[in-house]
Design an enzyme around this catalytic site. Sequence first.
Site, PDB file in Angstrom:
ATOM      1  N   ARG A 146      37.327   3.481  26.996  1.00 59.56           N
ATOM      2  CA  ARG A 146      36.185   2.867  26.195  1.00 59.56           C
ATOM      3  C   ARG A 146      35.588   2.031  27.563  1.00 59.56           C
ATOM      4  O   ARG A 146      35.951   1.744  28.514  1.00 59.56           O
ATOM      5  CB  ARG A 146      36.231   1.546  25.378  1.00 59.56           C
ATOM      6  CG  ARG A 146      37.119   1.973  23.928  1.00 59.56           C
ATOM      7  CD  ARG A 146      37.380   0.894  23.171  1.00 59.56           C
ATOM      8  NE  ARG A 146      37.821   1.172  21.810  1.00 59.56           N
ATOM      9  CZ  ARG A 146      39.300   1.425  21.633  1.00 59.56           C
ATOM     10  NH1 ARG A 146      40.204   0.886  22.558  1.00 59.56           N
ATOM     11  NH2 ARG A 146      39.632   1.673  20.472  1.00 59.56           N
ATOM     12  N   LYS A 170      41.287  -3.037  22.553  1.00 61.65           N
ATOM     13  CA  LYS A 170      40.828  -3.812  21.537  1.00 61.65           C
ATOM     14  C   LYS A 170      42.030  -4.900  20.905  1.00 61.65           C
ATOM     15  O   LYS A 170      43.191  -4.384  20.811  1.00 61.65           O
ATOM     16  CB  LYS A 170      39.979  -3.245  20.137  1.00 61.65           C
ATOM     17  CG  LYS A 170      38.784  -2.592  20.685  1.00 61.65           C
ATOM     18  CD  LYS A 170      38.411  -1.917  19.503  1.00 61.65           C
ATOM     19  CE  LYS A 170      36.672  -1.656  19.717  1.00 61.65           C
ATOM     20  NZ  LYS A 170      36.095  -0.908  18.578  1.00 61.65           N
ATOM     21  N   HIS A 241      30.428   6.735  25.608  1.00 59.45           N
ATOM     22  CA  HIS A 241      31.174   6.793  24.466  1.00 59.45           C
ATOM     23  C   HIS A 241      31.243   8.369  24.261  1.00 59.45           C
ATOM     24  O   HIS A 241      32.311   9.035  23.813  1.00 59.45           O
ATOM     25  CB  HIS A 241      30.985   6.313  23.420  1.00 59.45           C
ATOM     26  CG  HIS A 241      31.556   6.501  21.976  1.00 59.45           C
ATOM     27  ND1 HIS A 241      32.635   6.032  21.844  1.00 59.45           N
ATOM     28  CD2 HIS A 241      31.372   7.388  21.070  1.00 59.45           C
ATOM     29  CE1 HIS A 241      33.551   6.625  20.805  1.00 59.45           C
ATOM     30  NE2 HIS A 241      32.398   7.504  20.181  1.00 59.45           N
ATOM     31  N   ARG A 244      34.306   9.880  26.099  1.00 59.24           N
ATOM     32  CA  ARG A 244      35.408   9.451  25.445  1.00 59.24           C
ATOM     33  C   ARG A 244      35.510  10.424  24.133  1.00 59.24           C
ATOM     34  O   ARG A 244      36.614  10.912  24.022  1.00 59.24           O
ATOM     35  CB  ARG A 244      35.446   7.972  24.914  1.00 59.24           C
ATOM     36  CG  ARG A 244      36.471   7.713  24.009  1.00 59.24           C
ATOM     37  CD  ARG A 244      36.330   6.006  23.691  1.00 59.24           C
ATOM     38  NE  ARG A 244      37.079   5.686  22.635  1.00 59.24           N
ATOM     39  CZ  ARG A 244      38.479   5.332  22.484  1.00 59.24           C
ATOM     40  NH1 ARG A 244      39.202   5.335  23.736  1.00 59.24           N
ATOM     41  NH2 ARG A 244      38.986   5.053  21.558  1.00 59.24           N
ATOM     42  N   HIS A 267      43.447   4.130  19.261  1.00 58.40           N
ATOM     43  CA  HIS A 267      43.153   3.832  17.868  1.00 58.40           C
ATOM     44  C   HIS A 267      44.095   3.165  16.979  1.00 58.40           C
ATOM     45  O   HIS A 267      45.509   3.487  17.124  1.00 58.40           O
ATOM     46  CB  HIS A 267      42.818   5.018  17.240  1.00 58.40           C
ATOM     47  CG  HIS A 267      41.638   5.541  17.574  1.00 58.40           C
ATOM     48  ND1 HIS A 267      41.165   6.944  17.634  1.00 58.40           N
ATOM     49  CD2 HIS A 267      40.403   5.209  18.194  1.00 58.40           C
ATOM     50  CE1 HIS A 267      39.944   7.217  18.285  1.00 58.40           C
ATOM     51  NE2 HIS A 267      39.562   6.117  18.667  1.00 58.40           N
ATOM     52  N   TYR A 276      37.154  13.352  15.505  1.00 55.28           N
ATOM     53  CA  TYR A 276      36.905  14.114  16.375  1.00 55.28           C
ATOM     54  C   TYR A 276      37.369  15.647  15.735  1.00 55.28           C
ATOM     55  O   TYR A 276      37.292  16.730  16.204  1.00 55.28           O
ATOM     56  CB  TYR A 276      37.612  13.800  17.711  1.00 55.28           C
ATOM     57  CG  TYR A 276      37.253  12.554  18.237  1.00 55.28           C
ATOM     58  CD1 TYR A 276      35.775  12.353  18.645  1.00 55.28           C
ATOM     59  CD2 TYR A 276      38.247  11.516  17.943  1.00 55.28           C
ATOM     60  CE1 TYR A 276      35.492  11.232  19.018  1.00 55.28           C
ATOM     61  CE2 TYR A 276      37.616  10.126  18.319  1.00 55.28           C
ATOM     62  CZ  TYR A 276      36.237  10.068  19.021  1.00 55.28           C
ATOM     63  OH  TYR A 276      35.779   8.798  19.269  1.00 55.28           O
TER      64      TYR A 276
END
Length: 299
Positions: A146, A170, A241, A244, A267, A276
Amino acid sequence: MEKILQSFLAYLEKEKNYSSWTITAYGEDIAAFMRFLQETEGASWEVEYRDIRAWIVRLSELELNNRSINRKISALRSFYRFLLRIGEVKVDPLQLHRSLKVEKKIQIPFSVKEIDEVRAVLKQGEGFDSLRSLVVVEFLYSFGLRRSELRNLRVYDIDLNNLLLKVVGKGNKMRYIPIMVELTVLIKYYLAERGKMLKGRQDINFFLIDDKGGKVDEMFVYRIINTYFSNVTTKEKKSPHMLRHSFATHLLEGGADINSIKELMGHESLSSTEVYAQVNLKELKSMYMESHPRAKRKK
């Protein structure tokens, strides 16, 4: 109310490790809701769902689309979870809320050819700027980072002895990504040139530095990607992004297991990674309809 809002934003920064861009957006959205409450219900976070609905109606009247409204409500949802946690409210007014329907747009990633064209241009460039831009492209695409993860990356997160990159994502969730041997030459060269830029200073730990030796700003990485990829592609979205996105899609096309891709990308749930797979499935269906004899048969 303002004091609680500032506590929430500090929580997002220090405990959730959100980017400064996201924190600013959340702050603006919640401040707007706070002004709405002051106009209609008075200064209190204790509201009912009907108040949330009234704000949604107000946003619709301002001609915001459903995607933008959902983003604002998402910020509000996070805020009320925080208020519950610290005991400022007893009930989450958003617990029954369902997101507004939006048209799903499948973003087409950059192709390998487009990425290679940008890399070729940057490899021909001279000076620290071109080298740094090449590193940005390589790290976003080779590791699926990210933008915020790349900005926050420290020199000591790069273990060239064991060929591992430590990434703090995150919620301060840590993950390790293998470093391809081919990248070690670029990384070592960049670190050497970075050292020259810093003139021997040892107190700067950020891997990616600006021309003054500080941490790059929020838009720095975006500007690099948008500038260089605008010259090689007509795709609408040209952002960090999308590299990514390309990382995940190209791994999937190469036969990588989707659960492994999930771990590499950091994730929380498989559903985030499956986006994806949907892109890959769309391309697969297109190829099938164009190539299979029965699909070509006229009815």
